[in-house]
Design a protein around this motif. Structure first.
Motif, PDB file in Angstrom:
ATOM      1  N   TRP A  66       0.812  -1.209   0.000  1.00 49.07           N
ATOM      2  CA  TRP A  66       0.000   0.000   0.000  1.00 49.07           C
ATOM      3  C   TRP A  66       0.850   1.266   0.000  1.00 49.07           C
ATOM      4  O   TRP A  66       0.508   2.240  -0.667  1.00 49.07           O
ATOM      5  CB  TRP A  66      -0.958   0.001   1.194  1.00 49.07           C
ATOM      6  CG  TRP A  66      -1.833  -1.205   1.212  1.00 49.07           C
ATOM      7  CD1 TRP A  66      -1.864  -2.212   2.139  1.00 49.07           C
ATOM      8  CD2 TRP A  66      -2.806  -1.584   0.214  1.00 49.07           C
ATOM      9  NE1 TRP A  66      -2.778  -3.174   1.791  1.00 49.07           N
ATOM     10  CE2 TRP A  66      -3.373  -2.813   0.619  1.00 49.07           C
ATOM     11  CE3 TRP A  66      -3.248  -0.989  -0.966  1.00 49.07           C
ATOM     12  CZ2 TRP A  66      -4.368  -3.455  -0.123  1.00 49.07           C
ATOM     13  CZ3 TRP A  66      -4.235  -1.629  -1.708  1.00 49.07           C
ATOM     14  CH2 TRP A  66      -4.776  -2.843  -1.286  1.00 49.07           C
ATOM     15  N   SER A 114     -11.127   7.406   9.711  1.00 46.23           N
ATOM     16  CA  SER A 114     -11.790   8.305   8.774  1.00 46.23           C
ATOM     17  C   SER A 114     -13.074   8.843   9.385  1.00 46.23           C
ATOM     18  O   SER A 114     -13.794   8.135  10.092  1.00 46.23           O
ATOM     19  CB  SER A 114     -12.121   7.568   7.478  1.00 46.23           C
ATOM     20  OG  SER A 114     -12.933   8.383   6.631  1.00 46.23           O
ATOM     21  N   THR A 118     -16.977   6.927   2.748  1.00 48.36           N
ATOM     22  CA  THR A 118     -16.266   6.632   1.499  1.00 48.36           C
ATOM     23  C   THR A 118     -14.763   6.501   1.714  1.00 48.36           C
ATOM     24  O   THR A 118     -14.124   5.587   1.182  1.00 48.36           O
ATOM     25  CB  THR A 118     -16.554   7.719   0.449  1.00 48.36           C
ATOM     26  OG1 THR A 118     -17.960   7.836   0.278  1.00 48.36           O
ATOM     27  CG2 THR A 118     -15.912   7.361  -0.888  1.00 48.36           C
ATOM     28  N   PHE A 119     -14.184   7.408   2.499  1.00 49.32           N
ATOM     29  CA  PHE A 119     -12.745   7.334   2.705  1.00 49.32           C
ATOM     30  C   PHE A 119     -12.366   6.134   3.560  1.00 49.32           C
ATOM     31  O   PHE A 119     -11.299   5.539   3.354  1.00 49.32           O
ATOM     32  CB  PHE A 119     -12.219   8.631   3.326  1.00 49.32           C
ATOM     33  CG  PHE A 119     -10.715   8.742   3.269  1.00 49.32           C
ATOM     34  CD1 PHE A 119     -10.051   8.743   2.058  1.00 49.32           C
ATOM     35  CD2 PHE A 119      -9.969   8.843   4.433  1.00 49.32           C
ATOM     36  CE1 PHE A 119      -8.665   8.845   1.994  1.00 49.32           C
ATOM     37  CE2 PHE A 119      -8.585   8.949   4.385  1.00 49.32           C
ATOM     38  CZ  PHE A 119      -7.934   8.948   3.162  1.00 49.32           C
ATOM     39  N   GLN A 121     -13.816   3.287   3.362  1.00 49.04           N
ATOM     40  CA  GLN A 121     -13.821   2.181   2.403  1.00 49.04           C
ATOM     41  C   GLN A 121     -12.577   2.211   1.520  1.00 49.04           C
ATOM     42  O   GLN A 121     -11.937   1.182   1.281  1.00 49.04           O
ATOM     43  CB  GLN A 121     -15.080   2.253   1.527  1.00 49.04           C
ATOM     44  CG  GLN A 121     -16.380   2.015   2.274  1.00 49.04           C
ATOM     45  CD  GLN A 121     -16.655   0.538   2.548  1.00 49.04           C
ATOM     46  OE1 GLN A 121     -15.845  -0.328   2.224  1.00 49.04           O
ATOM     47  NE2 GLN A 121     -17.806   0.264   3.149  1.00 49.04           N
ATOM     48  N   ARG A 122     -12.219   3.389   1.028  1.00 45.15           N
ATOM     49  CA  ARG A 122     -11.098   3.498   0.098  1.00 45.15           C
ATOM     50  C   ARG A 122      -9.741   3.329   0.784  1.00 45.15           C
ATOM     51  O   ARG A 122      -8.816   2.750   0.209  1.00 45.15           O
ATOM     52  CB  ARG A 122     -11.142   4.863  -0.612  1.00 45.15           C
ATOM     53  CG  ARG A 122     -12.232   4.963  -1.671  1.00 45.15           C
ATOM     54  CD  ARG A 122     -12.307   6.358  -2.258  1.00 45.15           C
ATOM     55  NE  ARG A 122     -13.216   6.406  -3.396  1.00 45.15           N
ATOM     56  CZ  ARG A 122     -12.838   6.266  -4.667  1.00 45.15           C
ATOM     57  NH1 ARG A 122     -11.569   6.089  -4.953  1.00 45.15           N
ATOM     58  NH2 ARG A 122     -13.722   6.320  -5.642  1.00 45.15           N
ATOM     59  N   ASN A 123      -9.613   3.845   2.002  1.00 44.27           N
ATOM     60  CA  ASN A 123      -8.316   3.840   2.678  1.00 44.27           C
ATOM     61  C   ASN A 123      -8.115   2.600   3.537  1.00 44.27           C
ATOM     62  O   ASN A 123      -6.992   2.083   3.646  1.00 44.27           O
ATOM     63  CB  ASN A 123      -8.198   5.095   3.549  1.00 44.27           C
ATOM     64  CG  ASN A 123      -6.810   5.284   4.112  1.00 44.27           C
ATOM     65  OD1 ASN A 123      -5.820   5.029   3.437  1.00 44.27           O
ATOM     66  ND2 ASN A 123      -6.727   5.722   5.351  1.00 44.27           N
ATOM     67  N   ASN A 125     -10.570  -0.162   3.574  1.00 45.68           N
ATOM     68  CA  ASN A 125     -11.381  -1.297   3.124  1.00 45.68           C
ATOM     69  C   ASN A 125     -12.333  -1.755   4.221  1.00 45.68           C
ATOM     70  O   ASN A 125     -12.584  -2.951   4.402  1.00 45.68           O
ATOM     71  CB  ASN A 125     -10.499  -2.458   2.661  1.00 45.68           C
ATOM     72  CG  ASN A 125     -11.256  -3.445   1.789  1.00 45.68           C
ATOM     73  OD1 ASN A 125     -12.194  -3.080   1.096  1.00 45.68           O
ATOM     74  ND2 ASN A 125     -10.858  -4.714   1.848  1.00 45.68           N
ATOM     75  N   TRP A 161     -15.207  12.860  -2.227  1.00 48.98           N
ATOM     76  CA  TRP A 161     -16.291  12.044  -2.780  1.00 48.98           C
ATOM     77  C   TRP A 161     -17.647  12.415  -2.178  1.00 48.98           C
ATOM     78  O   TRP A 161     -18.654  12.378  -2.869  1.00 48.98           O
ATOM     79  CB  TRP A 161     -16.007  10.554  -2.539  1.00 48.98           C
ATOM     80  CG  TRP A 161     -14.730  10.118  -3.178  1.00 48.98           C
ATOM     81  CD1 TRP A 161     -14.524   9.805  -4.495  1.00 48.98           C
ATOM     82  CD2 TRP A 161     -13.459   9.986  -2.528  1.00 48.98           C
ATOM     83  NE1 TRP A 161     -13.211   9.481  -4.705  1.00 48.98           N
ATOM     84  CE2 TRP A 161     -12.520   9.575  -3.517  1.00 48.98           C
ATOM     85  CE3 TRP A 161     -13.016  10.164  -1.226  1.00 48.98           C
ATOM     86  CZ2 TRP A 161     -11.184   9.341  -3.229  1.00 48.98           C
ATOM     87  CZ3 TRP A 161     -11.678   9.933  -0.936  1.00 48.98           C
ATOM     88  CH2 TRP A 161     -10.780   9.526  -1.927  1.00 48.98           C
ATOM     89  N   TYR A 254      -4.152   8.664  -0.954  1.00 44.16           N
ATOM     90  CA  TYR A 254      -5.489   8.209  -1.314  1.00 44.16           C
ATOM     91  C   TYR A 254      -6.446   9.356  -1.607  1.00 44.16           C
ATOM     92  O   TYR A 254      -7.627   9.146  -1.800  1.00 44.16           O
ATOM     93  CB  TYR A 254      -6.046   7.321  -0.197  1.00 44.16           C
ATOM     94  CG  TYR A 254      -5.147   6.147   0.088  1.00 44.16           C
ATOM     95  CD1 TYR A 254      -5.046   5.097  -0.826  1.00 44.16           C
ATOM     96  CD2 TYR A 254      -4.369   6.109   1.230  1.00 44.16           C
ATOM     97  CE1 TYR A 254      -4.205   4.026  -0.584  1.00 44.16           C
ATOM     98  CE2 TYR A 254      -3.517   5.035   1.476  1.00 44.16           C
ATOM     99  CZ  TYR A 254      -3.444   3.995   0.563  1.00 44.16           C
ATOM    100  OH  TYR A 254      -2.600   2.948   0.795  1.00 44.16           O
TER     101      TYR A 254
END
Length: 310
Positions: A66, A114, A118-119, A121-123, A125, A161, A254
């Motif tokens: 990552w 976070s 959304t973040f 999930q993206r950063n 998972n 987002w 990210y």
């Protein structure tokens, strides 16, 4: 001719002293596309310690897949000349990261949460709620081992987002981290969109939500040139710990719109002008950032470094 100095004019309603939480070696370098040699990172930290900075976030035990730039975390910590009185916290994303930190003899760790779905999930998972299930055993074990634990909260002032972020949601995430055992919260303006009134609103929400202001730090990005004004707003509300990055290095891998962190030199210049104690030798810091800029092959983005000829 002597170099320019800010004229000291003390402000009202400001703290007498501020702790600078230096993030240059971790947050500042994690975005670099070319891997910085571990020897350079170790020297960077040694030089930073020589400036009077007493909190130097050294690295992160994140999986190399990552953040390849930080794959040398264990090697870096083994090479460090640990200066008495200097704290070298590291970021740990999960229990495996904590295991590695404990093996390295670290006494201070941080988790990275976070404020938005959304973040998360993206950063991470994970969903916004699921992130706490991941952090809970990390924080519990770290506290049981006698470590200090910091909780970062990202996207506190806007999300690329989701757009606007409700301050009450930031406060709720922060309160859960404090209740979990984090002794300090760092509220991050990850994409740099915050403004001073917004800072007031977020701090109001956190305090109303049960997070004392003396447990709060701020972490501003200068994407829109607001980092110093936002910092001043936070200081007026009683915040006394400010994250900054030597030379203004860094961003967030990210969040593409996130540019540099608040430059430590720019922060020190403002603090000097306000008569606020911080313990940092500005000349030594400018020299260190100028040296690091040479290692990276580009000028420092810090206005103070450029103004003083670094």
């Amino acid at each position: 001719m002597t170099r320019e100095l800010p004229q000291t004019v003390a402000g009202t309603g400001l703290p007498e002293a501020v702790t600078i939480y230096e993030v240059g070696a971790r947050d500042g370098l994690q975005n670099e596309q070319v891997v910085v040699p571990v020897e350079v990172k170790a020297e960077f930290l040694d030089r930073l310690a020589g400036t009077g900075l007493r909190t130097l976030e050294a690295t992160s035990f994140v999986h190399p897949k990552w953040v390849p730039q930080l794959a040398d975390a264990a090697d870096l910590l083994a090479r460090l000349t640990r200066v008495p009185g200097v704290d070298y916290p590291v970021l740990v994303p999960n229990e495996r990261g904590l295991d590695r930190a404990l093996e390295a003899g670290v006494g201070h760790v941080a988790v990275f949460a976070s404020a938005t779905e959304t973040f998360a999930q993206r950063n991470l998972n994970r969903s916004l709620d699921e992130q706490f299930a991941m952090f809970d055993p990390v924080v519990a074990r770290a506290v049981a081992a006698g470590l200090r634990v910091r909780g970062y909260v990202s996207m506190c002032f806007g999300d690329p987002w989701e757009g606007a972020v409700d301050p009450a949601q930031v406060a709720a995430v922060g309160r859960r981290l404090v209740d979990m055992g984090c002794d300090q919260l760092s509220l991050g303006d990850t994409i740099g969109t915050g403004t001073p009134g917004h800072v007031d609103a977020v701090l109001d929400a956190c305090v109303a939500g049960g997070v004392p202001v003396d447990r709060i730090a701020v972490h501003f990005h200068d994407t829109y040139g607001q980092a110093l004004s936002n910092t001043l707003a936070a200081l007026r509300r009683g915040v006394t710990t400010v994250d900054a990055s030597a030379g203004g290095l860094g961003g967030c891998p990210y969040a593409e719109s996130a540019t540099g962190n608040l430059a430590t030199e720019d922060l020190v210049w403002m603090l000097d002008g306000l008569g606020i104690s911080h313990g940092v030798d500005l000349d030594a810091l400018v020299a260190t950032s100028a040296w690091m800029a040479q290692q990276l092959g580009r000028p420092s983005p810090s206005r103070v470094v450029r103004a003083l000829g670094g």
